[in-house]
Design an enzyme around this catalytic site. Structure first.
Site, PDB file in Angstrom:
ATOM      1  N   ILE A  19      -5.335   2.277 -12.420  1.00  0.00           N
ATOM      2  CA  ILE A  19      -4.591   0.988 -11.926  1.00  0.00           C
ATOM      3  C   ILE A  19      -4.773   0.076 -13.204  1.00  0.00           C
ATOM      4  O   ILE A  19      -3.671  -0.747 -13.195  1.00  0.00           O
ATOM      5  CB  ILE A  19      -5.452   0.480 -10.607  1.00  0.00           C
ATOM      6  CG1 ILE A  19      -5.547   1.131  -9.446  1.00  0.00           C
ATOM      7  CG2 ILE A  19      -5.081  -1.050 -10.503  1.00  0.00           C
ATOM      8  CD1 ILE A  19      -6.422   0.858  -8.543  1.00  0.00           C
ATOM      9  N   ASP A  38     -13.485  -0.944 -21.801  1.00  0.00           N
ATOM     10  CA  ASP A  38     -13.536   0.312 -21.033  1.00  0.00           C
ATOM     11  C   ASP A  38     -14.127   1.410 -21.785  1.00  0.00           C
ATOM     12  O   ASP A  38     -14.348   1.313 -23.119  1.00  0.00           O
ATOM     13  CB  ASP A  38     -11.993   0.686 -20.901  1.00  0.00           C
ATOM     14  CG  ASP A  38     -11.888   1.809 -19.559  1.00  0.00           C
ATOM     15  OD1 ASP A  38     -12.752   2.773 -19.450  1.00  0.00           O
ATOM     16  OD2 ASP A  38     -11.063   1.660 -18.513  1.00  0.00           O
ATOM     17  N   LEU A  74     -11.695  -4.424 -13.039  1.00  0.00           N
ATOM     18  CA  LEU A  74     -11.338  -3.509 -12.425  1.00  0.00           C
ATOM     19  C   LEU A  74     -12.423  -2.051 -12.531  1.00  0.00           C
ATOM     20  O   LEU A  74     -12.481  -1.166 -11.934  1.00  0.00           O
ATOM     21  CB  LEU A  74     -10.229  -2.886 -12.804  1.00  0.00           C
ATOM     22  CG  LEU A  74      -8.747  -3.750 -12.798  1.00  0.00           C
ATOM     23  CD1 LEU A  74      -7.708  -3.211 -13.446  1.00  0.00           C
ATOM     24  CD2 LEU A  74      -8.478  -4.107 -11.246  1.00  0.00           C
ATOM     25  N   TYR A 142     -20.563   2.893  -1.937  1.00  0.00           N
ATOM     26  CA  TYR A 142     -19.418   2.345  -2.545  1.00  0.00           C
ATOM     27  C   TYR A 142     -19.028   1.155  -1.916  1.00  0.00           C
ATOM     28  O   TYR A 142     -18.977  -0.004  -2.600  1.00  0.00           O
ATOM     29  CB  TYR A 142     -18.115   3.253  -2.602  1.00  0.00           C
ATOM     30  CG  TYR A 142     -17.019   2.854  -3.195  1.00  0.00           C
ATOM     31  CD1 TYR A 142     -16.802   2.665  -4.481  1.00  0.00           C
ATOM     32  CD2 TYR A 142     -15.847   2.403  -2.290  1.00  0.00           C
ATOM     33  CE1 TYR A 142     -15.326   2.367  -5.098  1.00  0.00           C
ATOM     34  CE2 TYR A 142     -14.766   2.029  -2.845  1.00  0.00           C
ATOM     35  CZ  TYR A 142     -14.423   1.971  -4.199  1.00  0.00           C
ATOM     36  OH  TYR A 142     -13.261   1.304  -4.595  1.00  0.00           O
ATOM     37  N   ASN A 171      -5.588   2.643  -0.048  1.00  0.00           N
ATOM     38  CA  ASN A 171      -5.552   3.786  -1.190  1.00  0.00           C
ATOM     39  C   ASN A 171      -4.248   3.536  -2.197  1.00  0.00           C
ATOM     40  O   ASN A 171      -3.073   3.494  -1.664  1.00  0.00           O
ATOM     41  CB  ASN A 171      -5.134   5.232  -0.371  1.00  0.00           C
ATOM     42  CG  ASN A 171      -6.346   5.512   0.217  1.00  0.00           C
ATOM     43  OD1 ASN A 171      -6.880   5.036   1.148  1.00  0.00           O
ATOM     44  ND2 ASN A 171      -6.738   6.834  -0.077  1.00  0.00           N
ATOM     45  N   VAL A 183      -6.629  11.845  -1.958  1.00  0.00           N
ATOM     46  CA  VAL A 183      -5.907  12.790  -1.082  1.00  0.00           C
ATOM     47  C   VAL A 183      -4.456  13.052  -1.753  1.00  0.00           C
ATOM     48  O   VAL A 183      -4.055  14.263  -1.772  1.00  0.00           O
ATOM     49  CB  VAL A 183      -5.650  12.341   0.493  1.00  0.00           C
ATOM     50  CG1 VAL A 183      -4.902  11.067   0.230  1.00  0.00           C
ATOM     51  CG2 VAL A 183      -4.764  13.629   1.138  1.00  0.00           C
ATOM     52  N   ARG A 207      -4.305   6.430   7.106  1.00  0.00           N
ATOM     53  CA  ARG A 207      -4.499   5.787   5.839  1.00  0.00           C
ATOM     54  C   ARG A 207      -3.487   5.216   5.499  1.00  0.00           C
ATOM     55  O   ARG A 207      -2.130   5.323   5.664  1.00  0.00           O
ATOM     56  CB  ARG A 207      -5.006   6.751   4.630  1.00  0.00           C
ATOM     57  CG  ARG A 207      -6.078   7.695   4.675  1.00  0.00           C
ATOM     58  CD  ARG A 207      -7.277   6.760   4.237  1.00  0.00           C
ATOM     59  NE  ARG A 207      -8.488   7.578   4.647  1.00  0.00           N
ATOM     60  CZ  ARG A 207      -9.382   7.533   5.583  1.00  0.00           C
ATOM     61  NH1 ARG A 207      -8.771   6.966   6.644  1.00  0.00           N
ATOM     62  NH2 ARG A 207     -10.431   8.253   5.934  1.00  0.00           N
ATOM     63  N   GLY A 267     -18.868   9.703   5.631  1.00  0.00           N
ATOM     64  CA  GLY A 267     -18.271   8.788   4.697  1.00  0.00           C
ATOM     65  C   GLY A 267     -17.197   8.490   4.876  1.00  0.00           C
ATOM     66  O   GLY A 267     -16.573   7.308   4.315  1.00  0.00           O
TER      67      GLY A 267
HETATM   68  N1  LIG Z   1      -7.545   4.016  -6.306  1.00  0.00           N
HETATM   69  C1  LIG Z   1      -7.870   3.461  -5.406  1.00  0.00           C
HETATM   70  O1  LIG Z   1      -7.443   4.074  -4.390  1.00  0.00           O
HETATM   71  C2  LIG Z   1      -8.478   2.293  -5.362  1.00  0.00           C
HETATM   72  C3  LIG Z   1      -8.719   1.665  -3.961  1.00  0.00           C
HETATM   73  C4  LIG Z   1      -9.619   0.560  -3.807  1.00  0.00           C
HETATM   74  C5  LIG Z   1     -10.092  -0.095  -5.064  1.00  0.00           C
HETATM   75  N2  LIG Z   1     -10.033   0.694  -5.975  1.00  0.00           N
HETATM   76  C6  LIG Z   1     -10.885  -0.288  -7.026  1.00  0.00           C
HETATM   77  O2  LIG Z   1      -9.937  -0.353  -8.349  1.00  0.00           O
HETATM   78  C7  LIG Z   1     -10.549  -0.288  -9.397  1.00  0.00           C
HETATM   79  C8  LIG Z   1      -9.825   0.712 -10.424  1.00  0.00           C
HETATM   80  O3  LIG Z   1      -9.779   2.071  -9.762  1.00  0.00           O
HETATM   81  P1  LIG Z   1      -8.937   3.186 -10.335  1.00  0.00           P
HETATM   82  O4  LIG Z   1      -8.390   4.048  -9.329  1.00  0.00           O
HETATM   83  O5  LIG Z   1      -7.889   2.623 -11.350  1.00  0.00           O
HETATM   84  O6  LIG Z   1     -10.056   3.991 -11.119  1.00  0.00           O
HETATM   85  P2  LIG Z   1     -10.040   4.765 -12.413  1.00  0.00           P
HETATM   86  O7  LIG Z   1     -11.251   5.606 -12.470  1.00  0.00           O
HETATM   87  O8  LIG Z   1      -8.893   5.248 -12.963  1.00  0.00           O
HETATM   88  O9  LIG Z   1     -10.636   3.559 -13.518  1.00  0.00           O
HETATM   89  C9  LIG Z   1     -11.661   2.826 -13.749  1.00  0.00           C
HETATM   90  C10 LIG Z   1     -12.023   2.616 -15.100  1.00  0.00           C
HETATM   91  O10 LIG Z   1     -13.061   1.785 -15.375  1.00  0.00           O
HETATM   92  C11 LIG Z   1     -13.582   2.313 -16.505  1.00  0.00           C
HETATM   93  N3  LIG Z   1     -15.188   2.230 -16.273  1.00  0.00           N
HETATM   94  C12 LIG Z   1     -16.160   2.567 -15.114  1.00  0.00           C
HETATM   95  N4  LIG Z   1     -17.349   2.133 -15.608  1.00  0.00           N
HETATM   96  C13 LIG Z   1     -17.359   1.558 -16.600  1.00  0.00           C
HETATM   97  C14 LIG Z   1     -18.470   1.118 -17.485  1.00  0.00           C
HETATM   98  N5  LIG Z   1     -19.656   0.947 -17.119  1.00  0.00           N
HETATM   99  N6  LIG Z   1     -18.008   0.286 -18.530  1.00  0.00           N
HETATM  100  C15 LIG Z   1     -16.685   0.202 -19.062  1.00  0.00           C
HETATM  101  N7  LIG Z   1     -15.806   0.851 -18.264  1.00  0.00           N
HETATM  102  C16 LIG Z   1     -15.995   1.512 -17.289  1.00  0.00           C
HETATM  103  C17 LIG Z   1     -13.520   3.907 -16.569  1.00  0.00           C
HETATM  104  O11 LIG Z   1     -13.336   4.427 -17.787  1.00  0.00           O
HETATM  105  C18 LIG Z   1     -12.100   3.868 -16.053  1.00  0.00           C
HETATM  106  O12 LIG Z   1     -11.229   3.644 -17.028  1.00  0.00           O
HETATM  107  C19 LIG Z   1     -12.092   0.113  -9.280  1.00  0.00           C
HETATM  108  O13 LIG Z   1     -12.676  -0.842  -9.378  1.00  0.00           O
HETATM  109  C20 LIG Z   1     -11.667   0.936  -7.884  1.00  0.00           C
HETATM  110  O14 LIG Z   1     -13.227   0.703  -7.071  1.00  0.00           O
HETATM  111  C21 LIG Z   1      -9.178   1.650  -6.417  1.00  0.00           C
END
Ligand SMILES: NC(=O)c1ccc[n+]([C@@H]2O[C@H](COP(=O)([O-])OP(=O)(O)OC[C@H]3O[C@@H](n4cnc5c(N)ncnc54)[C@H](O)[C@@H]3O)[C@@H](O)[C@H]2O)c1
Length: 316
Positions: A19, A38, A74, A142, A171, A183, A207, A267
């Site tokens: 994202i 990151d 994020l 989570y 999602n 998924v 979903r 879960g």
């Molecule tokens: N993808 C989805 O469907 C979805 C749905 C609801 C919420 N979210 C939330 O959106 C956000 C982004 O999700 P995503 O799907 O892009 O995930 P992703 O895993 O692709 O991206 C997460 C990024 O955070 C970085 N990261 C994690 N822990 C870290 C730390 N301690 N220090 C520095 N960087 C760190 C990772 O390296 C990664 O680049 C998250 O907070 C996730 O919980 C995602």
């Protein structure tokens, strides 16, 4: 005409992720000066980034300095099912880091804090559709850590004037999710490789799938529009069963994907049906249908198995 975010200095944590990459592109296109924080390098070398583990002592102070006006947070431990095996690690990454960022925001006078939450904060809701006033009852660590982070944001909003909004994403899917194992990427990987797709349970789970460019547009609005405050549900408003999704992937890919049913996972929320009416009232509108979005992801899906870190099961 001046770009709407010209002069804004924004830290995007997790900006190298799925994202995050789309969010960073959108914010920069609107004129913002963006700094990514990151664990992994941002794929675009032109993007200013700090390689940092936000859990490390002094990390948030290193990335959020006076002059930063906005944090888009994020970075997280994003795997729902992995959180069940590693609750303490999930807490540190999702709550302790958020608390440290908020505290640094307060110290540095950061005015705006946008947080990526999830519809999983409400758990197995009894009444549908899920909206901003649905009671919080998370089913997994989570969901619980995201709910806890929301509470912290609420306080910093109320007492310290850090305008905070938490986007409860459903999602999210779109180009660049090859490293994820939710998924849609699992279906596309199976279609590309000619593998059988494992359906957890009966495949009737509903979903809501929202396209990543629509999520990036919501973040842009949340950064600029002061009316975005507190929880905002971000979803397409259309729910699809896993079996129907598999049917769409067959149609989009032209692959006669085989399905095999395996036991349901603990879960997993049985049903997600959301009402994104509040976001719509704030000017946001999802622009991409699931079918069109799937076509766009399939068109960019790598021919062989994608490289990168696979997660067991991904967010929401
Ligand atoms: N993808 C989805 O469907 C979805 C749905 C609801 C919420 N979210 C939330 O959106 C956000 C982004 O999700 P995503 O799907 O892009 O995930 P992703 O895993 O692709 O991206 C997460 C990024 O955070 C970085 N990261 C994690 N822990 C870290 C730390 N301690 N220090 C520095 N960087 C760190 C990772 O390296 C990664 O680049 C998250 O907070 C996730 O919980 C995602």
């Amino acid at each position: 005409m001046t770009a709407p975010l010209t002069g804004r200095r924004i830290v995007v944590t997790g900006g190298s992720g799925f994202i995050g990459s789309h969010v960073v592109r959108g914010l920069r296109a609107a004129g913002a000066e963006v700094l990514v924080a990151d664990l992994v390098r941002h794929p675009d070398g032109d993007v200013k980034s700090v390689l940092v583990d936000l859990r490390a002592p002094g990390a948030v102070e290193q990335v959020v300095r006076p002059g930063v006006d906005t944090i888009v947070h994020l970075a997280a431990a994003t795997s729902v099912l992995r959180s069940v095996d590693r609750p303490a690690e999930t807490f540190t990454n999702n709550v302790t880091v958020t608390a440290a960022l908020l505290e640094q925001a307060r110290r540095c006078g950061v005015g705006t804090f946008v947080f990526s939450s999830t519809n999983a904060v409400v758990g197995p809701a009894r009444h549908f559709p899920i909206h901003e006033r649905t009671p919080l009852a998370p089913l997994t660590p989570y969901g619980a850590t995201k709910a806890a982070a929301e509470m912290l944001l609420s306080t910093y909003n109320a007492i310290y004037g850090v305008r905070s909004t938490w986007l409860r994403l459903t999602n999210v899917y779109g180009p660049g999710m090859g490293h994820k194992d939710s998924v849609i990427p699992r279906l596309l990987k199976a279609a590309r490789a000619g593998d059988t797709f494992e359906v957890y349970g009966d495949g009737g789970q509903l979903r809501d799938y929202v396209f990543v460019a629509d999520v990036a547009a919501a973040v842009r609005r949340a950064v600029t529009d002061e009316r975005w405050n507190g929880p905002v549900v971000i979803g397409s408003g259309v729910s699809t069963s896993v079996l129907d999704l598999a049917g769409m992937v067959r149609e989009v890919s032209g692959v006669d994907l085989e399905l095999r049913h395996v036991p349901a996972k603990a879960g997993e929320m049985p049903k997600v049906v959301v009402d994104a009416g509040h976001a719509r009232s704030l000017g946001w509108e999802p622009a991409t249908s699931l079918f069109d979005g799937l076509k766009r992801v399939w068109a960019t899906w790598p021919a062989s198995r994608p490289q990168g870190v696979a997660e067991p099961v991904s967010a929401a």
